[in-house]
Design a protein around this motif. Structure first.
Motif, PDB file in Angstrom:
ATOM      1  N   ASP A  64       0.847  -1.192   0.000  1.00  0.00           N
ATOM      2  CA  ASP A  64       0.000   0.000   0.000  1.00  0.00           C
ATOM      3  C   ASP A  64       0.884   1.243   0.000  1.00  0.00           C
ATOM      4  O   ASP A  64       1.188   1.817   1.041  1.00  0.00           O
ATOM      5  CB  ASP A  64      -0.919  -0.008   1.228  1.00  0.00           C
ATOM      6  CG  ASP A  64      -1.982   1.078   1.157  1.00  0.00           C
ATOM      7  OD1 ASP A  64      -1.859   1.988   0.312  1.00  0.00           O
ATOM      8  OD2 ASP A  64      -2.942   1.007   1.952  1.00  0.00           O
ATOM      9  N   HIS A 109      -0.505   4.513   1.590  1.00  0.00           N
ATOM     10  CA  HIS A 109      -0.466   4.476   3.053  1.00  0.00           C
ATOM     11  C   HIS A 109       0.955   4.713   3.559  1.00  0.00           C
ATOM     12  O   HIS A 109       1.162   5.494   4.498  1.00  0.00           O
ATOM     13  CB  HIS A 109      -0.975   3.126   3.549  1.00  0.00           C
ATOM     14  CG  HIS A 109      -0.795   2.910   5.023  1.00  0.00           C
ATOM     15  ND1 HIS A 109      -1.646   3.453   5.967  1.00  0.00           N
ATOM     16  CD2 HIS A 109       0.164   2.221   5.725  1.00  0.00           C
ATOM     17  CE1 HIS A 109      -1.239   3.114   7.173  1.00  0.00           C
ATOM     18  NE2 HIS A 109      -0.145   2.369   7.054  1.00  0.00           N
ATOM     19  N   ALA A 148      -2.001   8.002  -3.267  1.00  0.00           N
ATOM     20  CA  ALA A 148      -2.124   6.701  -3.939  1.00  0.00           C
ATOM     21  C   ALA A 148      -2.564   6.888  -5.389  1.00  0.00           C
ATOM     22  O   ALA A 148      -2.057   6.204  -6.294  1.00  0.00           O
ATOM     23  CB  ALA A 148      -3.113   5.823  -3.189  1.00  0.00           C
TER      24      ALA A 148
END
Length: 229
Positions: A170, A173, A208
């Motif tokens: 991720d 994140h 992201a």
């Protein structure tokens, strides 16, 4: 941050200056940097000049203090965030903060943050070019530059691992948490702690999305120098 840290002089020192935003002053004269939290393409020239003048003052003091700690002929290596471009508002050094500004401005538009609070918030950091670093070292006069180079590192430090864990996959994140460690104390001091979770939740989503569409890298400047005899 800049004062002498030790009593006895040493022969060699290494500094990895990733971020010292919590102990650096915000440059004066940033009132016109509305809607931004750092240098940006929309920042007026006076803002870029104010940031550069603060860097000159801070870096000169840092060099003087480190010079007092080193013996004559002693060496020092510094590595810190910088840029390749001559433009201090270039994307390669300011983009990471511009995306945080997007999250904050969205919250302003929704009435979650006061516009005046947003307009008066600025990040106390400067990402110098290779040329600016060399110039300031030569101007200060305590050190001789042995070598200087620029390198890149992906925003997501785990990018390219053969078998990354689920947590490391991720990227949004990971980057949001990295920047939270830097920016959270500044945000709490200015806005209070009530917005923090929402800010970084939004920031994670924005980061992201951008990372999935383009190459995102930090630029490091590393310089080796020797104290003059």
């Amino acid at each position: 941050m800049y004062q002498r840290d030790i009593g006895e002089k040493i022969e060699f020192d290494i500094f990895c200056i990733r971020n010292m935003t919590d102990s650096k002053p915000v440059p004066p004269g940033l009132e016109s940097n509305k809607g931004n939290i750092y240098m940006a393409s929309s920042s007026p020239p006076s803002v870029l000049k104010a940031y550069f003048k603060q860097f000159q003052s801070d870096f000169s003091m840092f060099l003087r203090c480190r010079s007092e700690e080193l013996v004559e002929g002693g060496s020092m290596v510094l590595t810190f965030l910088g840029r390749r471009s001559d433009d201090p508002s270039s994307k390669e050094c300011c983009y990471i903060w511009e995306l945080l500004a997007v999250a904050l401005n969205d919250m302003v538009a929704e009435g979650r943050i006061e516009e005046g609070k947003m307009d008066s918030f600025n990040i106390p950091q400067y990402t110098p070019s290779q040329g600016e670093v060399t110039c300031e070292i030569e101007k200060e006069g305590c050190f001789i530059v042995n070598g200087i180079e620029v390198s890149e590192v992906n925003w997501n430090a785990y990018e390219g691992e053969l078998c990354p864990s689920d947590a490391h996959k991720d990227g949004g994140h990971n980057v949001a948490m990295l920047m939270r460690a830097v920016a959270e104390p500044l945000l709490i001091s200015h806005f209070g702690d009530g917005i923090i979770e929402e800010v970084f939740s939004r920031y994670k989503t924005i980061v992201a999305d951008r990372m999935s569409k383009e190459t995102t890298e930090f630029i490091n400047v590393t310089v080796s120098m020797t104290k003059r005899g």
